[in-house]
Design a protein around this motif. Structure first.
Motif, PDB file in Angstrom:
ATOM      1  N   THR A  87       0.811  -1.225   0.000  1.00 17.15           N
ATOM      2  CA  THR A  87       0.000   0.000   0.000  1.00 17.15           C
ATOM      3  C   THR A  87       0.843   1.273   0.000  1.00 17.15           C
ATOM      4  O   THR A  87       0.389   2.303  -0.482  1.00 17.15           O
ATOM      5  CB  THR A  87      -0.961   0.030   1.202  1.00 17.15           C
ATOM      6  OG1 THR A  87      -0.205  -0.135   2.403  1.00 17.15           O
ATOM      7  CG2 THR A  87      -2.002  -1.071   1.082  1.00 17.15           C
ATOM      8  N   GLY A  88       2.046   1.230   0.509  1.00 21.01           N
ATOM      9  CA  GLY A  88       2.887   2.416   0.556  1.00 21.01           C
ATOM     10  C   GLY A  88       3.697   2.646  -0.709  1.00 21.01           C
ATOM     11  O   GLY A  88       4.357   3.676  -0.850  1.00 21.01           O
ATOM     12  N   LEU A  89       3.652   1.705  -1.637  1.00 15.78           N
ATOM     13  CA  LEU A  89       4.431   1.852  -2.865  1.00 15.78           C
ATOM     14  C   LEU A  89       3.686   2.711  -3.887  1.00 15.78           C
ATOM     15  O   LEU A  89       2.465   2.663  -3.991  1.00 15.78           O
ATOM     16  CB  LEU A  89       4.717   0.478  -3.479  1.00 15.78           C
ATOM     17  CG  LEU A  89       5.559  -0.489  -2.641  1.00 15.78           C
ATOM     18  CD1 LEU A  89       5.711  -1.818  -3.352  1.00 15.78           C
ATOM     19  CD2 LEU A  89       6.928   0.107  -2.328  1.00 15.78           C
ATOM     20  N   SER A  90       4.445   3.455  -4.659  1.00 13.67           N
ATOM     21  CA  SER A  90       3.852   4.254  -5.731  1.00 13.67           C
ATOM     22  C   SER A  90       3.465   3.335  -6.893  1.00 13.67           C
ATOM     23  O   SER A  90       3.884   2.165  -6.942  1.00 13.67           O
ATOM     24  CB  SER A  90       4.868   5.292  -6.229  1.00 13.67           C
ATOM     25  OG  SER A  90       5.935   4.631  -6.914  1.00 13.67           O
ATOM     26  N   ALA A  91       2.690   3.867  -7.831  1.00 14.05           N
ATOM     27  CA  ALA A  91       2.317   3.094  -9.015  1.00 14.05           C
ATOM     28  C   ALA A  91       3.574   2.661  -9.771  1.00 14.05           C
ATOM     29  O   ALA A  91       3.673   1.509 -10.226  1.00 14.05           O
ATOM     30  CB  ALA A  91       1.402   3.905  -9.909  1.00 14.05           C
ATOM     31  N   ALA A  92       4.540   3.557  -9.905  1.00 15.58           N
ATOM     32  CA  ALA A  92       5.783   3.217 -10.616  1.00 15.58           C
ATOM     33  C   ALA A  92       6.528   2.089  -9.895  1.00 15.58           C
ATOM     34  O   ALA A  92       7.058   1.175 -10.543  1.00 15.58           O
ATOM     35  CB  ALA A  92       6.668   4.453 -10.742  1.00 15.58           C
ATOM     36  N   GLU A  93       6.555   2.142  -8.573  1.00 14.54           N
ATOM     37  CA  GLU A  93       7.235   1.083  -7.811  1.00 14.54           C
ATOM     38  C   GLU A  93       6.500  -0.255  -7.946  1.00 14.54           C
ATOM     39  O   GLU A  93       7.139  -1.303  -8.058  1.00 14.54           O
ATOM     40  CB  GLU A  93       7.345   1.489  -6.337  1.00 14.54           C
ATOM     41  CG  GLU A  93       8.329   2.619  -6.102  1.00 14.54           C
ATOM     42  CD  GLU A  93       8.242   3.201  -4.697  1.00 14.54           C
ATOM     43  OE1 GLU A  93       9.300   3.575  -4.165  1.00 14.54           O
ATOM     44  OE2 GLU A  93       7.115   3.293  -4.137  1.00 14.54           O
ATOM     45  N   LEU A  94       5.177  -0.213  -7.947  1.00 17.52           N
ATOM     46  CA  LEU A  94       4.403  -1.447  -8.128  1.00 17.52           C
ATOM     47  C   LEU A  94       4.648  -2.049  -9.507  1.00 17.52           C
ATOM     48  O   LEU A  94       4.808  -3.275  -9.651  1.00 17.52           O
ATOM     49  CB  LEU A  94       2.914  -1.177  -7.926  1.00 17.52           C
ATOM     50  CG  LEU A  94       2.466  -0.935  -6.492  1.00 17.52           C
ATOM     51  CD1 LEU A  94       1.016  -0.447  -6.465  1.00 17.52           C
ATOM     52  CD2 LEU A  94       2.622  -2.202  -5.658  1.00 17.52           C
TER      53      LEU A  94
END
Length: 162
Positions: A4-11
Motif C-alpha cells: 500500500t505504501g508503494l507508488s504506481a511506478a514502484e508497483l
C-alpha cells in the motif's frame, strides 16, 4: 510485504521484476500475464509432456509416449471477473490438438479445477465468433460431466510451486 505504501511506478517495477524472476526460474516463458505460461508449466510437469516451441500455433505440448497433442488454456478467477471463458481457439476445425488441457486458477494462482477435454467435446461446446474469427470455450462446471473429460485437478494441485 506491504504494497500500500508503494507508488504506481514502484508497483509496476515490482511486477516487472517478478515476471523476470519467474522467467529466470523457467516457470514462465514470456513477460505476458503468467497464467498461461504457468498452466503450461504445471501440465507439462504433472504429465511429463514436452512444451512445443512458442511458434507452434495449434498446440502447446505433446506427450512423448502417446504422441497426443495438447492445447493448454487457463483462466484466473477473481472477484471482479469470474468469467470462465478461455482465450481464443483459432482454426479449431483443423483439429490441431487432441485434448484441451483446461485450468481454472483462483485469485492467488491456486488450482480451482483442471480437466483434459477431448477435441470432439471442445468442438461441440465451443461457439464461433465471426468478429474475432475464433472459437470461444467456457470452462463451466458442466464440462466435467461430459463424456471423455478427465478431472486432473488433484494431479495439478500436487505440482503447485510453493
Amino acid at each position: 510485504m506491504k504494497l500500500t505504501g508503494l507508488s504506481a511506478a514502484e508497483l509496476l517495477t515490482l511486477h516487472a521484476d517478478v515476471a523476470d524472476e519467474l522467467r529466470h526460474r523457467e516457470i514462465t516463458r514470456s513477460s505476458n500475464n503468467p497464467a498461461g505460461d504457468y498452466a503450461e508449466y504445471l501440465f507439462c510437469k504433472a504429465f511429463g509432456w514436452v512444451q512445443a516451441d512458442n511458434s507452434v500455433k495449434s498446440f502447446d505440448a505433446t506427450d512423448p509416449a502417446t504422441k497426443m497433442r495438447y492445447q493448454i488454456k487457463s483462466r484466473r478467477l477473481t472477484a471482479p471477473n469470474t468469467s470462465r471463458q478461455l482465450s481464443a481457439l483459432r482454426n479449431l476445425k483443423d483439429q490441431g490438438f487432441d485434448y484441451l488441457a483446461g485450468l481454472l486458477f483462483d485469485r492467488n494462482y491456486g488450482i480451482e479445477r483442471a480437466a483434459l477435454i477431448p477435441y470432439d467435446q471442445v468442438l461441440k461446446l465451443s461457439k464461433y465468433g465471426e468478429h474475432t474469427n475464433s472459437w470461444r470455450f467456457m470452462l463451466r462446471d458442466s464440462v466435467w460431466l461430459e463424456a471423455g473429460v478427465i478431472d486432473v485437478s488433484d494431479k495439478l494441485r500436487a505440482m503447485v510451486i510453493q
